[in-house]
Design an enzyme around this catalytic site. Structure first.
Site, PDB file in Angstrom:
ATOM      1  N   SER A  82       0.810  -1.211   0.000  1.00  0.00           N
ATOM      2  CA  SER A  82       0.000   0.000   0.000  1.00  0.00           C
ATOM      3  C   SER A  82       0.847   1.267   0.000  1.00  0.00           C
ATOM      4  O   SER A  82       1.818   1.382   0.757  1.00  0.00           O
ATOM      5  CB  SER A  82      -0.900  -0.006   1.243  1.00  0.00           C
ATOM      6  OG  SER A  82      -1.702   1.146   1.320  1.00  0.00           O
TER       7      SER A  82
ATOM      8  N   LYS B 276     -18.224  12.940  -7.549  1.00  0.00           N
ATOM      9  CA  LYS B 276     -17.336  14.089  -7.712  1.00  0.00           C
ATOM     10  C   LYS B 276     -17.508  14.687  -9.107  1.00  0.00           C
ATOM     11  O   LYS B 276     -18.410  15.477  -9.315  1.00  0.00           O
ATOM     12  CB  LYS B 276     -15.905  13.698  -7.379  1.00  0.00           C
ATOM     13  CG  LYS B 276     -15.753  13.373  -5.881  1.00  0.00           C
ATOM     14  CD  LYS B 276     -14.367  12.989  -5.481  1.00  0.00           C
ATOM     15  CE  LYS B 276     -14.222  12.889  -3.970  1.00  0.00           C
ATOM     16  NZ  LYS B 276     -15.123  11.918  -3.310  1.00  0.00           N
TER      17      LYS B 276
END
Length: 398
Positions: free
Chosen positions: A138, A245
């Site tokens: 990650s 968005k």
């Protein structure tokens, strides 16, 4: 009298206030058709303001085609979906939207969730359920939804320094067994863009799956708005995106191979047992995705507007965090002053921009995050810069 001991909760809230990190949700009413103008219901009075921090980047939440599609769906199908997807909550609108999203990303299939956060968290948890010995690799600046998904999966994890390709390659060499690289394209607080093609190429070289969050890129980058991966010719395994968005509505999704999507659909409790998105939202999102796909001038305009605001801020020596995206962070580096400056702009000047503090960003990097869009005029920008300069000088930021 409350049966619960509330003192720990009072102390927790007070600690946030003492650190300048207590979040205030402003009561805002957007004026349909007049974005970015809005009405603010303050504790003292009602005031007209200019919204500079909305993630409705292109103003599609008020576009006529989107609204008309939602009205038609409301009159046709009613308000809600009627249940979870496997009971009664799959409508034609859900099916059509998933087909359109799969097509947008050149993937075999797509799956809708109630939010992109939910999509990230649920998908990563479920991947670890299907592949128990997987290791997640990650990026160190990944969004909370990705972090929570990995944490709740209880799978092995390795953190690599943000966008550091050499370190990523080293981690890929070191990690044995099944692995998945998890990263974003546009990082929403700094506004920097990951080297997506290089990352995907490294994953292929070392046999790792990859999962990319394109939430702040879909609709805004690439010839059809499919994101940074489309723009740069990368072909990731799994793409996460949002409808809330650039597309201006609500909901999230993943797009991937048919088999991967079918497995997540079949094994993810948070998907299986959650009421599906309203068909009204699906209809609006479908119209928005189709419209934005064919109107590249919107993508061009938001980049033009972002660069114009950055230039105006630079010309007045206002400290910004440089990047090559549509996001414009003005650095304050103090949580208390960040909130005070935000309040001053809102109460005195009718300029609405929320303070961004820890844990959204690291301590000492507090900022105001501006999102200029196609409907922000040059005159609005000039007024913003003038007012911001005065407030920053008052608080001794510059």
């Amino acid at each position: 009298m409350s049966p619960t001991n509330i003192e720990p909760f009072e102390r927790a809230i007070q600690a946030l206030k003492d650190e300048g990190r207590y979040r205030v949700f402003n009561d805002i009413l957007r004026e349909c058709g007049e974005f970015p103008q809005a009405i603010w219901y303050s504790k003292y009075a009602i005031k007209k303001i200019i919204n500079w921090c909305s993630n409705d980047y292109l103003g599609m939440g008020q576009h006529q085609f989107v609204l008309d599609s939602m009205r038609t769906a409301l009159e046709t199908a009613g308000a809600g979906s009627g249940g979870t997807r496997n009971i009664s909550g799959t409508t034609h609108y859900h099916v059509a939207l998933e087909l359109e999203l799969a097509k947008l990303h050149n993937k075999e299939s797509a799956l809708l969730f109630t939010s992109a956060f939910n999509a990230n968290e649920t998908t990563l948890e479920t991947v670890a359920k299907i592949i128990p010995d997987i290791t997640f690799i990650s990026d160190s600046k990944n969004h909370s939804s990705l972090i929570q998904g990995i944490r709740h999966s209880r799978a092995n994890k390795v953190i690599w320094t943000h966008n550091d390709l050499e370190e990523l390659e080293l981690k890929l060499q070191q990690v044995q067994g099944p692995k998945m690289v998890v990263f974003e394209s546009v990082y929403s607080m700094d506004g920097d863009i990951a080297p997506v093609k290089d990352i995907v190429d490294l994953c292929k070289k070392y046999g790792a799956m990859n999962y990319i969050d394109e939430v702040h890129a879909v609709g805004l980058y690439g010839p059809t708005g499919a994101g940074v991966c489309e723009e740069r010719g990368a072909e990731p395994d799994i793409i996460n995106g949002t409808l809330a968005k650039a597309y201006g509505v609500q909901g999230g999704y993943i797009a991937a191979s048919k088999t991967f999507i079918d497995a997540i659909r079949s094994y993810a409790p948070a998907f299986i047992f959650t009421t599906s998105l309203s068909p009204v939202l699906c209809a609006g999102a479908l119209a928005s995705v189709k419209y934005v796909k064919e109107h590249s001038e919107l993508r061009m305009m938001i980049q033009v507007k972002a660069e114009e605001l950055k230039r105006k801020l630079r010309d007045r020596n206002i400290p910004i965090l440089e990047n090559n995206s549509h996001i414009v962070p003005v650095m304050i580096k103090d949580p208390v002053k960040c909130k005070q400056i935000s309040d001053d702009l809102l109460y005195k000047d009718g300029i609405y921009v929320q303070p961004i503090n820890y844990p959204t960003v690291d301590k000492g990097t507090e900022r105001l995050r501006f999102c200029p869009g196609p409907n922000h005029t040059s005159a609005m920008m000039d007024e913003l810069v003038d007012k911001l300069l005065v407030v920053l000088e008052r608080h001794k930021i510059i």
